[in-house]
Scaffold this active site. Structure first.
Site, PDB file in Angstrom:
ATOM      1  N   ASP A  19      -0.840  -1.149  -4.542  1.00  0.00           N
ATOM      2  CA  ASP A  19      -1.490  -1.454  -3.265  1.00  0.00           C
ATOM      3  C   ASP A  19      -2.905  -1.987  -3.446  1.00  0.00           C
ATOM      4  O   ASP A  19      -3.890  -1.253  -3.381  1.00  0.00           O
ATOM      5  CB  ASP A  19      -1.492  -0.203  -2.385  1.00  0.00           C
ATOM      6  CG  ASP A  19      -0.076   0.205  -2.002  1.00  0.00           C
ATOM      7  OD1 ASP A  19       0.844  -0.629  -2.148  1.00  0.00           O
ATOM      8  OD2 ASP A  19       0.110   1.356  -1.554  1.00  0.00           O
ATOM      9  N   GLU A  72       5.615   7.847  -8.478  1.00  0.00           N
ATOM     10  CA  GLU A  72       4.683   8.473  -9.442  1.00  0.00           C
ATOM     11  C   GLU A  72       5.054   9.926  -9.721  1.00  0.00           C
ATOM     12  O   GLU A  72       4.810  10.350 -10.859  1.00  0.00           O
ATOM     13  CB  GLU A  72       3.242   8.373  -8.914  1.00  0.00           C
ATOM     14  CG  GLU A  72       2.732   6.945  -8.815  1.00  0.00           C
ATOM     15  CD  GLU A  72       3.372   6.127  -7.697  1.00  0.00           C
ATOM     16  OE1 GLU A  72       3.760   6.742  -6.696  1.00  0.00           O
ATOM     17  OE2 GLU A  72       3.497   4.909  -7.845  1.00  0.00           O
ATOM     18  N   ASP A 106       9.860   2.632  -4.999  1.00  0.00           N
ATOM     19  CA  ASP A 106       8.439   2.807  -4.702  1.00  0.00           C
ATOM     20  C   ASP A 106       8.105   4.300  -4.692  1.00  0.00           C
ATOM     21  O   ASP A 106       8.992   5.151  -4.739  1.00  0.00           O
ATOM     22  CB  ASP A 106       8.166   2.180  -3.332  1.00  0.00           C
ATOM     23  CG  ASP A 106       6.698   2.202  -2.968  1.00  0.00           C
ATOM     24  OD1 ASP A 106       5.851   2.180  -3.880  1.00  0.00           O
ATOM     25  OD2 ASP A 106       6.399   2.253  -1.757  1.00  0.00           O
TER      26      ASP A 106
END
Ligand code: GLC
Length: 699
Positions: A418, A341, A338
């Site tokens: 999300d 990015e 997770d």
């Protein structure tokens, strides 16, 4: 040919071009510098010329420089419907849209008004009115964007880049070429196709056990429990909190004893802390991404100040992979990557500076973050997958990632980040997952029930009732929201969720076969309705109704007046999955046969010894289907340890004969008990069970 790049707004034809294969052309701009783009993360093999682009070739990119950006325009003309673009918010059909390729932590998909999400896929598929299709890949990781109108226009802040154009007779053929170029997914472990329960976070370990027990007590078929960040010691990756998770092996054994798998989160940010072995190792070996001055960059994430592994470097990827060895040895079955990015807190850009430095290696040049940002998650999951495979060489690795790049489906499944407990976002999860499938990523799905905000009984029931037909089926919710497990809203909601999940488990023979198709042909598992009839223009924008594979149409109960393909798609209702008014309506394609298993509570118990074959004859009285099965884990299938069945049905007057024949693999399974469910406009007519491979019945 002399080109005039850089002068005014003029566009120039390609400087160089070639075909790599029939229908696949590559176009290079003048001044193309391979060191700025290659080796490309997108392709499995570097592109090679197999001849000249024929003179009648239709789609030719034009190159230009405008406002300091390298621009590629591909004139496509009117009447084309656009799809793909990877992970995008908004509608299925992408006409008139702009997508920005700059991977971003994008809560509720609100960043940049929805133009940027967690992943970048510089890819557009166009479908013409006659059903012929094309695909465009911009082979470019640099910060860029695309718009789609009468022209497709890519604009990049990096150096001039090449463009690949695929021309085929149908969208399915385009996707097959995309898979041949960018890689086919590996077969996932069967357990990863089951229902999965997650929350930020289940802790301490006793709470995890309680969740596992509740799933079993409530008879919710399920396979996986997820461990979010709170299992770690102060959010330090590859550690366990001594109080909350004192015995990870014991916890994982507990879960395994109850036929659950355990997936744990690993983020890229490594807490800056002397004495913490991961940070010490990375610092000693000088493995971190550097800032513009050459000092290890420090950014804040969950643990506070963190270092970030420079995953462009092969030796860093290898090191990261080795960290999984002892970790996986505690009985961890899968890994959740997770924040890759990478997401950074407390900075306006929510990521690291564009002039941060990556070293590269293995043929890859060093370069700024502006070049490597979009591939950060990609390179991380590549390292993770390799490490997990090395730790458990006989098991199929399972990695779930939030960030990725075109081609990254080779390493990880994905979820759509999300979202929130909002009916609009539930609806949007359909086109999002379909467009990922139309961009080479067949294995994805949303947080069912919604991540942010409090879910409601109605929303959870609705979302689960359609979510079970997505490739990836996981209920997940954020900290500080109300509990969102199927039983958290009382017995009525629990019953609806159970029914939906029961349907998923009964359909597993079909779903698993679809993953085999994805592995073979790059076909998406979840497909847009227009795949049912690519020439029918009324289906092109439909994104409430969708297809699971080629044979099952899913119409969520809340969807009104959806488009419908022609032909007698008959409604199917499986016996022990009653219609409660919330379940999605399922319709079977005429001419198809869908294999259905008996209900199981998890994939360890699942088997196909008793198999129902749902037969919906076409107007000629014929139907065909397929079922693929193997051990569900490991790699024996590569050596033929599998069984691939062809199922045929044919009517002669009122007599129907249905045959199940093994047509592939050398797995010798004992004869199955089979029965046929003849799908009619008035319901399903079942034959008695028989042992063997032929069933005869009357219409
Ligand atoms: C990120 C993830 C989310 C996770 C949370 C805590 O927001 O997208 O799924 O629960 O971090 O780790």
């Amino acid at each position: 040919m002399a080109l005039t790049l850089g002068i005014g707004m003029g566009y120039a034809a390609a400087d160089r071009s070639y075909m790599t294969d029939k229908g696949v052309a590559v176009f290079y701009p003048s001044g193309y510098d391979a060191t700025q783009h290659e080796p490309s993360p997108i392709f499995v093999n570097e592109l090679k010329s197999a001849g000249d682009v024929p003179s009648e070739w239709n789609l030719s990119p034009e190159f230009s420089i405008s406002g300091g950006k390298n621009v590629v325009r591909i004139p496509v003309g009117k009447g084309v419907d656009f799809y793909g673009n990877g992970e995008v918010s908004g509608p299925l059909r992408r006409n008139g849209k702009e997508v920005r390729f700059w991977n971003t932590d994008a809560p509720k998909y609100e960043a940049d008004e929805g133009r940027r999400l967690y992943q970048s896929h510089p890819w557009v598929m166009g479908v013409r009115p006659d059903g012929t299709a094309f695909g465009i890949i911009a082979d470019n990781t640099w910060k860029s964007s695309v718009t789609m109108d009468d022209d497709i226009v890519f604009e990049s802040e990096g150096p001039a880049f090449r463009v690949i154009v695929i021309e085929k007779e149908s969208p399915a053929e385009v996707l097959k070429v995309l898979a041949d170029l960018t890689g086919h997914i590996e077969m996932p472990p069967l357990w990863a196709l089951g229902y999965q329960q997650c929350r930020w976070s289940y802790f301490p370990d006793s709470r995890v056990k309680e969740i596992a027990d509740s799933l079993r007590i409530n008879k919710i078929p399920s396979d996986v429990i997820w461990m979010d960040i709170d299992y770690m010691d102060n959010f330090k990756v590859f550690t366990f909190d001594k109080e909350k998770f004192p015995d990870p092996k014991g916890l994982n054994d507990y879960l395994h004893d109850r036929n659950f798998k355990a997936v744990y989160m690993i983020d890229p940010g490594v807490k800056v802390e002397e004495g913490y072995w991961v940070d010490d190792q990375g610092t000693a070996a000088d493995y971190w991404v550097k800032d513009a001055s050459g000092t290890p960059y420090v950014g804040e994430v969950w643990p506070g100040p963190c270092h970030f592994p420079d995953f462009t470097r092969p030796e860093v990827r290898e090191w990261w992979g080795t960290l999984y060895k002892d970790y996986m040895a505690t009985g961890i079955d899968g890994v959740w990557n997770d924040m890759n990015e990478p997401a950074i807190f407390n900075v306006e850009t929510s990521t690291m500076p564009e002039d941060n430095r990556h070293l590269g290696g293995g043929g890859l040049a060093s370069g700024p973050h502006l070049r490597y940002h979009n591939a950060y998650g990609y390179n991380m999951v590549k390292a993770s997958r390799d490490g997990i495979l090395a730790a458990n060489p006989d098991k199929r690795p399972f990695v779930l990632t939030r960030s990725n790049f075109l081609g990254g489906h080779r390493y990880a499944a994905t979820w759509t980040g999300d979202n929130a407990s909002d009916p609009a976002l539930m609806k949007m999860s359909i086109p999002m997952t379909i467009n990922l499938g139309l961009s080479g990523q067949p294995f994805s799905g949303p947080d069912i029930g919604g991540f942010f905000d409090d879910c409601t009984p109605k929303l959870l029931a609705q979302w689960t009732s359609m979510g079970v037909y997505f490739p990836f089926v996981r209920n997940h919710s954020a900290a500080d929201t109300r509990s969102q497990e199927p039983w958290a809203f009382g017995s009525e909601t629990l019953d609806v969720c159970r029914t939906a999940i029961n349907r998923r488990y009964r359909l597993l023979p079909y779903v698993y076969t679809l993953f085999r198709e994805a592995y073979e042909d790059g076909m998406p598992v979840m497909r847009p309705l227009f795949f049912a009839d690519v020439k029918d223009s009324s289906l092109r924008a439909e994104h409430e109704a969708f297809l699971l594979g080629g044979d099952l149409m899913v119409i969520p109960r809340w969807a009104e007046n959806t488009a419908r393909p022609s032909g007698e798609w008959n409604r199917i209702l499986l016996e022990d999955t009653p219609d409660d008014g919330v379940q999605a309506n399922l319709y079977q394609r005429p001419g198809s046969i869908i294999p259905v298993a008996e209900l199981s509570q998890n994939t360890a118990e699942y088997n196909t010894d008793k198999l129902t074959l749902l037969v919906n004859l076409d107007t000629e009285g014929k139907a065909t289907g397929r079922m693929y099965e193997d051990a569900g884990d490991g790699f024996g299938f590569r050596d033929g340890q599998y069984a691939d069945y062809t199922v045929t049905a044919s009517a002669d007057g009122n007599d129907v004969t249905i045959r199940l024949s093994q047509t592939g693999g050398n797995w010798n399974k004992p004869p199955k008990s089979i029965r046929v469910g003849l799908v009619t406009p008035n319901g399903i007519k079942y034959t008695p069970w028989t042992k063997g491979d032929v069933v005869s019945c009357k219409l």
